[in-house]
Design a protein around this motif. Structure first.
Motif, PDB file in Angstrom:
ATOM      1  N   ARG A   1       0.742  -1.365  -0.050  1.00  0.00           N
ATOM      2  CA  ARG A   1       0.096  -0.038   0.097  1.00  0.00           C
ATOM      3  C   ARG A   1       0.792   1.235  -0.170  1.00  0.00           C
ATOM      4  O   ARG A   1       0.380   2.295  -0.470  1.00  0.00           O
ATOM      5  CB  ARG A   1      -1.167   0.148   1.159  1.00  0.00           C
ATOM      6  N   ARG A   2       2.293   1.058   0.566  1.00  0.00           N
ATOM      7  CA  ARG A   2       2.977   2.257   0.555  1.00  0.00           C
ATOM      8  C   ARG A   2       3.744   2.344  -0.573  1.00  0.00           C
ATOM      9  O   ARG A   2       4.190   3.584  -1.013  1.00  0.00           O
ATOM     10  CB  ARG A   2       4.075   2.253   1.797  1.00  0.00           C
ATOM     11  N   TYR A   3       3.533   1.440  -1.593  1.00  0.00           N
ATOM     12  CA  TYR A   3       4.728   1.642  -2.773  1.00  0.00           C
ATOM     13  C   TYR A   3       3.910   2.442  -3.753  1.00  0.00           C
ATOM     14  O   TYR A   3       2.590   2.654  -3.766  1.00  0.00           O
ATOM     15  CB  TYR A   3       4.840   0.093  -3.477  1.00  0.00           C
ATOM     16  N   THR A   4       4.598   2.896  -4.824  1.00  0.00           N
ATOM     17  CA  THR A   4       4.001   3.701  -6.047  1.00  0.00           C
ATOM     18  C   THR A   4       3.775   2.757  -6.905  1.00  0.00           C
ATOM     19  O   THR A   4       3.934   1.319  -6.954  1.00  0.00           O
ATOM     20  CB  THR A   4       4.992   4.789  -6.395  1.00  0.00           C
ATOM     21  N   ALA A   5       2.924   3.136  -8.038  1.00  0.00           N
ATOM     22  CA  ALA A   5       2.568   2.252  -9.035  1.00  0.00           C
ATOM     23  C   ALA A   5       3.690   1.693  -9.793  1.00  0.00           C
ATOM     24  O   ALA A   5       3.582   0.455 -10.128  1.00  0.00           O
ATOM     25  CB  ALA A   5       1.658   3.050 -10.002  1.00  0.00           C
ATOM     26  N   GLU A   6       4.684   2.597  -9.924  1.00  0.00           N
ATOM     27  CA  GLU A   6       5.894   1.779 -10.568  1.00  0.00           C
ATOM     28  C   GLU A   6       6.599   0.988  -9.789  1.00  0.00           C
ATOM     29  O   GLU A   6       7.088  -0.113 -10.407  1.00  0.00           O
ATOM     30  CB  GLU A   6       6.809   3.268 -10.712  1.00  0.00           C
ATOM     31  N   ASP A   7       6.531   1.062  -8.598  1.00  0.00           N
ATOM     32  CA  ASP A   7       7.173   0.072  -7.671  1.00  0.00           C
ATOM     33  C   ASP A   7       6.283  -1.396  -7.716  1.00  0.00           C
ATOM     34  O   ASP A   7       6.959  -2.363  -7.820  1.00  0.00           O
ATOM     35  CB  ASP A   7       7.361   0.348  -6.132  1.00  0.00           C
TER      36      ASP A   7
ATOM     37  N   LEU B   1      -0.326  -8.885  -4.458  1.00  0.00           N
ATOM     38  CA  LEU B   1       0.036  -7.869  -5.222  1.00  0.00           C
ATOM     39  C   LEU B   1      -1.151  -7.646  -6.330  1.00  0.00           C
ATOM     40  O   LEU B   1      -1.490  -6.239  -6.642  1.00  0.00           O
ATOM     41  CB  LEU B   1       1.515  -8.286  -5.915  1.00  0.00           C
ATOM     42  N   MET B   2      -1.617  -8.572  -6.881  1.00  0.00           N
ATOM     43  CA  MET B   2      -2.808  -8.650  -7.686  1.00  0.00           C
ATOM     44  C   MET B   2      -3.905  -7.779  -7.066  1.00  0.00           C
ATOM     45  O   MET B   2      -4.518  -6.869  -7.752  1.00  0.00           O
ATOM     46  CB  MET B   2      -3.215  -9.955  -8.304  1.00  0.00           C
ATOM     47  N   MET B   3      -4.057  -7.958  -5.832  1.00  0.00           N
ATOM     48  CA  MET B   3      -5.260  -7.286  -5.081  1.00  0.00           C
ATOM     49  C   MET B   3      -4.977  -5.920  -4.927  1.00  0.00           C
ATOM     50  O   MET B   3      -6.093  -5.006  -5.088  1.00  0.00           O
ATOM     51  CB  MET B   3      -5.718  -8.174  -3.859  1.00  0.00           C
ATOM     52  N   GLU B   4      -3.772  -5.483  -4.705  1.00  0.00           N
ATOM     53  CA  GLU B   4      -3.393  -4.425  -4.483  1.00  0.00           C
ATOM     54  C   GLU B   4      -3.382  -3.430  -5.890  1.00  0.00           C
ATOM     55  O   GLU B   4      -4.032  -2.365  -6.064  1.00  0.00           O
ATOM     56  CB  GLU B   4      -2.128  -3.994  -4.056  1.00  0.00           C
ATOM     57  N   MET B   5      -3.133  -4.300  -6.937  1.00  0.00           N
ATOM     58  CA  MET B   5      -3.276  -3.461  -8.162  1.00  0.00           C
ATOM     59  C   MET B   5      -4.600  -3.441  -8.557  1.00  0.00           C
ATOM     60  O   MET B   5      -5.221  -2.305  -9.424  1.00  0.00           O
ATOM     61  CB  MET B   5      -2.487  -4.362  -9.303  1.00  0.00           C
ATOM     62  N   GLU B   6      -5.381  -4.404  -8.365  1.00  0.00           N
ATOM     63  CA  GLU B   6      -7.023  -4.224  -8.789  1.00  0.00           C
ATOM     64  C   GLU B   6      -7.358  -3.107  -8.015  1.00  0.00           C
ATOM     65  O   GLU B   6      -8.158  -2.391  -8.615  1.00  0.00           O
ATOM     66  CB  GLU B   6      -7.425  -5.556  -8.484  1.00  0.00           C
ATOM     67  N   ALA B   7      -7.335  -2.916  -6.718  1.00  0.00           N
ATOM     68  CA  ALA B   7      -7.766  -1.833  -6.046  1.00  0.00           C
ATOM     69  C   ALA B   7      -7.358  -0.433  -6.517  1.00  0.00           C
ATOM     70  O   ALA B   7      -8.132   0.177  -6.148  1.00  0.00           O
ATOM     71  CB  ALA B   7      -7.400  -2.047  -4.592  1.00  0.00           C
ATOM     72  N   ARG B   8      -6.244  -0.264  -7.138  1.00  0.00           N
ATOM     73  CA  ARG B   8      -5.720   0.898  -7.589  1.00  0.00           C
ATOM     74  C   ARG B   8      -6.149   1.000  -9.151  1.00  0.00           C
ATOM     75  O   ARG B   8      -6.049   1.858  -9.753  1.00  0.00           O
ATOM     76  CB  ARG B   8      -4.419   0.941  -7.492  1.00  0.00           C
ATOM     77  N   GLN B   9      -6.862  -0.042  -9.568  1.00  0.00           N
ATOM     78  CA  GLN B   9      -7.278  -0.083 -11.104  1.00  0.00           C
ATOM     79  C   GLN B   9      -6.022   0.393 -11.903  1.00  0.00           C
ATOM     80  O   GLN B   9      -6.065   0.923 -12.959  1.00  0.00           O
ATOM     81  CB  GLN B   9      -8.190   1.202 -11.105  1.00  0.00           C
ATOM     82  N   LEU B  10      -4.953  -0.767 -11.551  1.00  0.00           N
ATOM     83  CA  LEU B  10      -4.018  -0.739 -12.357  1.00  0.00           C
ATOM     84  C   LEU B  10      -3.856  -2.013 -13.192  1.00  0.00           C
ATOM     85  O   LEU B  10      -4.141  -2.963 -12.448  1.00  0.00           O
ATOM     86  CB  LEU B  10      -2.581  -0.644 -11.723  1.00  0.00           C
TER      87      LEU B  10
END
Length: 206
Positions: free
Chosen positions: A32-38, A58-67
């Protein structure tokens, strides 16, 4: 004795599960503290089989950010590097003079073809459709520098750098000569030299 061992095994399993849950929470907080690039960098380097839980987090965090995963993104179109492509052939890799000759011809032809393709709309409107006149001539003159400039830029990206830039310029010049041979430039300029009436354009020769 047996009951005591079973109790110890149960406590050990509970401790391990508690440890795993603690690691998962800590890892999720770090994500959660990482940037999109990280996150994209982790996505490229994480080993799915060794760390399936971390991959899922990791996939859950990317989905939460819509990445979207980087592999799902369409790769940007890139011009083919003719020098690298020709160098991939063993025969041409051994004979540099032959490779240089073929690269020069390929750059000239490719640059001329690209430039002519971008000049084609001007020819279409000026010749078959006969959109001619003062106002349309101004539009043609404004658009005319774009194809040679873009053609030269694409020729450079295809390998026309350094001394090979001469062949790129030659390809652009060849395209301009061929375009002039179609009669489109003369047809565009003619109404300016010999104006007929006050109309902004003539359609179909009328």
């Amino acid at each position: 004795m047996g009951m005591s061992c079973l109790a110890m095994d149960g406590r050990e399993r509970a401790a391990m599960q508690s440890c795993d849950l603690g690691e998962m929470r800590a890892y999720r907080e770090r994500l959660r503290r990482y940037t999109a690039e990280d996150l994209e960098d982790i996505y490229f380097h994480i080993h799915i089989l060794d760390y399936p839980v971390r991959y899922r987090l990791l996939m859950m965090e990317m989905e939460a950010r819509q990445l979207r995963p980087p592999g799902d993104l369409a790769a940007p179109a890139r011009a083919v590097d003719l020098s690298a492509w020709l160098g991939s052939f063993p025969l041409l890799a051994r004979h540099r003079l032959l490779k240089a000759a073929l690269l020069s011809i390929a750059l000239t032809g490719a640059t001329a073809a690209v430039t002519l393709a971008m000049l084609a709309p001007i020819w279409l409107f000026a010749m078959p459709l006969r959109f001619l006149g003062l106002q349309t001539a101004i539009v043609y003159f404004a658009c005319a520098p774009v194809p040679p400039i873009l053609g030269a830029a694409l020729g450079g990206r295809m390998g026309g750098r350094g001394v090979y830039g001469v062949w790129v310029v030659l390809g652009v010049a060849l395209a301009l000569v061929l375009f002039s041979a179609t009669g489109a430039p003369a047809a565009i300029v003619r109404p300016l030299l010999h104006p007929q009436g006050a109309g902004g354009y003539a359609f179909g020769g009328f």
